[in-house]
Design a protein around this motif. Structure first.
Motif, PDB file in Angstrom:
ATOM      1  N   PRO A   1       0.794  -1.229   0.000  1.00 11.41           N
ATOM      2  CA  PRO A   1       0.000   0.000   0.000  1.00 11.41           C
ATOM      3  C   PRO A   1       0.826   1.278   0.000  1.00 11.41           C
TER       4      PRO A   1
ATOM      5  N   HIS B   1      -7.119   4.998   3.294  1.00 14.52           N
ATOM      6  CA  HIS B   1      -7.489   3.614   3.576  1.00 14.52           C
ATOM      7  C   HIS B   1      -8.087   3.435   4.976  1.00 14.52           C
TER       8      HIS B   1
ATOM      9  N   PHE C   1      -5.577  -5.033   0.356  1.00 15.06           N
ATOM     10  CA  PHE C   1      -5.257  -4.089  -0.715  1.00 15.06           C
ATOM     11  C   PHE C   1      -4.978  -4.785  -2.036  1.00 15.06           C
TER      12      PHE C   1
END
Length: 335
Positions: A116, A315, A334
């Motif tokens: 991420p 997120h 993710f």
């Protein structure tokens, strides 16, 4: 018919019987070749039998010779047939061992995915490259000059307390921001320029849910004639719009950084509250002088942001440490 011809007939008959029996029982090609040499080779058993033909009369030789040819052809034919069968069996065994059963479920191997943090950096770079910026990278171990002094932060400047860092025995340090990349880039390039500098930075922060001693920054710099704060504001708003979406409320608050003047903090209205996302400002004339630019001719703007901060906001993460723990249960979200 003489006794010599009878002996040869008997020997040829026995030779044929023994040879065919041995050939039929052979289980591999190597042994089959040994039998061929044993019976049909120049020094083989058939040749040894035929040496006795010298004792035969002229009338008996053609008959024994014909019989010998029959024996030879029979043995040769048996060898060839056995060789063909053995080769076929070997091929079938190989095919059977290498057969792929397409009805069976395949073996799943999980593929690697972009982390991420790397994904966030890639997205940011895509936006700024689309705005005409060039990506530049630099050293994580820096000198005091490039990390502080060239950025208008001398030894006795109180702003150093904001960026307490890790010093090395040789006097160098682990960089506290990627602004040092901008200084090195400006030393090697003349305006106009637009550069974006991503990378890992280090500060002596106490690790908790929102702080880490090692994190990632992304800083932008533009220098040319006639740049104004409105150019900075437009660039930042477009970047944030592409990151957070349209209809995003953005505000600029006055702040202080030693390398920009005027300076501002930037907040966005996100999920019902204001969030600070980056700092920015017009490049201080002293920074331009340090790299040999004429501050009377050129102006510039700069901005810096924490990649982890954006990742946590976008997120909805509750702890920065989740980004570093390599917990697959977390990272699989993710994919």
């Amino acid at each position: 018919m003489t006794s010599s011809s009878l002996d040869l007939e008997t020997q040829l008959s026995d030779l044929k019987t023994n040879a065919l029996s041995a050939i039929a029982q052979t289980s591999d090609l190597e042994t089959l070749e040994q039998l061929r040499v044993q019976y049909l080779g120049k020094k083989g058993q058939l040749s040894q039998v035929l040496r006795g033909m010298g004792k035969l009369s002229a009338e008996e030789r053609p008959r024994i010779g014909s019989l010998a040819n029959e024996v030879k052809e029979a043995i040769q034919g048996a060898i060839e047939q056995r060789q063909e069968n053995l080769q076929k069996s070997q091929l079938e065994a190989k095919l059977a061992s290498e057969t792929l059963d397409v009805t069976m479920p395949g073996v799943m191997r999980s593929l690697g995915q972009v982390h991420p943090l790397n994904g966030m950096i890639d997205k940011m770079l895509d936006i700024f490259v689309g705005l005409g910026y060039t990506v530049a990278e630099g050293y994580e171990v820096e000198t005091d000059y490039y990390n502080f002094e060239a950025l208008n932060t001398p030894q006795d400047h109180p702003a150093r307390d904001m960026q307490d860092t890790f010093y090395l025995p040789d006097g160098n340090l682990l960089r506290t921001h990627t602004s040092s990349v901008q200084i090195r880039y400006m030393e090697q390039h003349e305006p106009p320029l637009r550069v974006i500098a991503p990378g890992r930075v280090y500060r002596r922060d106490t690790v908790d849910a929102t702080h880490s001693a090692v994190f990632h920054q992304l800083e932008l710099l533009a220098v040319e004639e006639g740049l104004r704060f409105t150019d900075l504001r437009g660039t930042i708003k477009e970047f944030l719009r592409q990151m957070f979406g349209d209809d995003l409320q953005v505000r600029f608050r006055a702040s202080y950084f030693p390398f920009t003047e005027p300076s501002a903090e930037v907040d966005v209205q996100w999920q019902g509250k204001w969030l600070e996302v980056l700092g920015c400002g017009m490049v201080d004339p002293n920074v331009l002088k340090a790299v040999g630019y004429d501050p009377e001719r050129y102006t510039g703007f700069a901005a810096g942001l924490g990649v982890e901060r954006f990742a946590m906001v976008l997120h909805q993460m509750d702890d920065i440490r989740r980004l570093y723990n390599s917990d697959l249960r977390f990272l699989r979200q993710f994919i």
